[in-house]
Design an enzyme around this catalytic site. Structure first.
Site, PDB file in Angstrom:
ATOM      1  N   GLY A  44      23.177  14.232  13.571  1.00  0.00           N
ATOM      2  CA  GLY A  44      22.637  12.958  13.114  1.00  0.00           C
ATOM      3  C   GLY A  44      21.791  12.307  14.180  1.00  0.00           C
ATOM      4  O   GLY A  44      21.296  12.982  15.103  1.00  0.00           O
ATOM      5  N   CYS A  45      21.604  11.003  14.074  1.00  0.00           N
ATOM      6  CA  CYS A  45      20.747  10.256  14.997  1.00  0.00           C
ATOM      7  C   CYS A  45      21.050  10.617  16.446  1.00  0.00           C
ATOM      8  O   CYS A  45      22.148  10.399  16.934  1.00  0.00           O
ATOM      9  CB  CYS A  45      20.951   8.754  14.778  1.00  0.00           C
ATOM     10  N   PHE A  46      20.058  11.155  17.144  1.00  0.00           N
ATOM     11  CA  PHE A  46      20.332  11.723  18.466  1.00  0.00           C
ATOM     12  C   PHE A  46      20.618  10.687  19.537  1.00  0.00           C
ATOM     13  O   PHE A  46      21.158  11.018  20.586  1.00  0.00           O
ATOM     14  CB  PHE A  46      19.239  12.691  18.913  1.00  0.00           C
ATOM     15  N   TRP A  47      20.311   9.426  19.284  1.00  0.00           N
ATOM     16  CA  TRP A  47      20.643   8.390  20.277  1.00  0.00           C
ATOM     17  C   TRP A  47      22.139   8.344  20.524  1.00  0.00           C
ATOM     18  O   TRP A  47      22.606   8.357  21.660  1.00  0.00           O
ATOM     19  CB  TRP A  47      20.185   7.021  19.796  1.00  0.00           C
TER      20      TRP A  47
END
Length: 207
Positions: A44-47
């Site tokens: 998912g969102c790599f942050w």
């Protein structure tokens, strides 16, 4: 009193322009020890993926971590293109680690604790193939270990759903734009996917 934006609203305003704070210490690149290996995953969102891996493994074998794009068929992809879902790439994390301090299997166990691998092409409210769950192996040994850990995680941790994580050979890795690196370190109030947290699972048992 200022109120914090709901997460789904924050997600709509993920930036497409560069930040003025790009990295933790750009003047001191990571020193890669002999024998270092790579672990490449998508969750998912790599942050949030980067943030959790750094928080858990810095000083414990993590040498470096970069967010980027892998798994697609588009050369030199940019963030806008990846967000369109048309490149085939996933938002991913590539960890360089010292295997004398942390094992590859330990990193994969953490991977299966910190996201929901049973929601195909989705984490939280983020949907699309760019948010899929995947392990990109770099060696035949990593492929074998990834399959073993996945099977154990399915039987012992994720019994109520079916793990949809792809296990694929790592292809070309493309670093994401500089402003994505260490994003949540540089922007503590930035968007975090609600599916990204460490589950309180017992250690996986050998089978």
């Amino acid at each position: 009193m200022a109120t914090q934006m709901p997460a789904f609203v924050q997600r709509l305003f993920r930036p497409f322009t560069t930040s003025t704070r790009l990295s933790l210490n750009p003047e001191a690149p990571a020193q890669i020890p002999d024998g270092a290996q790579k672990c490449t995953v998508a969750a998912g969102c790599f942050w949030g993926v980067e943030h959790l891996f750094r928080k858990h493994f810095e000083g414990k074998g993590l040498v470096d971590a970069k967010v980027g794009y892998i798994g697609g068929d588009t050369s030199n992809p940019g963030y806008r293109a990846v967000c369109s879902g048309q490149t085939g790439h996933a938002e991913s994390l590539q960890v360089t680690f010292d295997p004398s301090k942390v094992q590859y299997t330990t990193l994969l166990e953490f991977f299966y604790k910190m996201h929901d691998p049973t929601t195909r092409n989705r984490q939280g409210m983020d949907s699309g193939t760019q948010y899929r769950s995947a392990i990109f192996y770099h060696t035949p040994e990593q492929e074998t270990q990834a399959k073993q850990i996945t099977e154990r995680a399915q039987k012992q941790w994720w019994k109520k759903g079916t793990i949809t994580t792809e296990i694929l050979e790592a292809g070309t890795w493309w670093n994401a734009e500089d402003y994505h690196q260490l994003y949540l370190h540089n922007n503590p109030g930035g968007y975090e996917c609600p599916a990204h947290y460490v589950r309180d699972f017992p250690p996986l048992k050998d089978e």
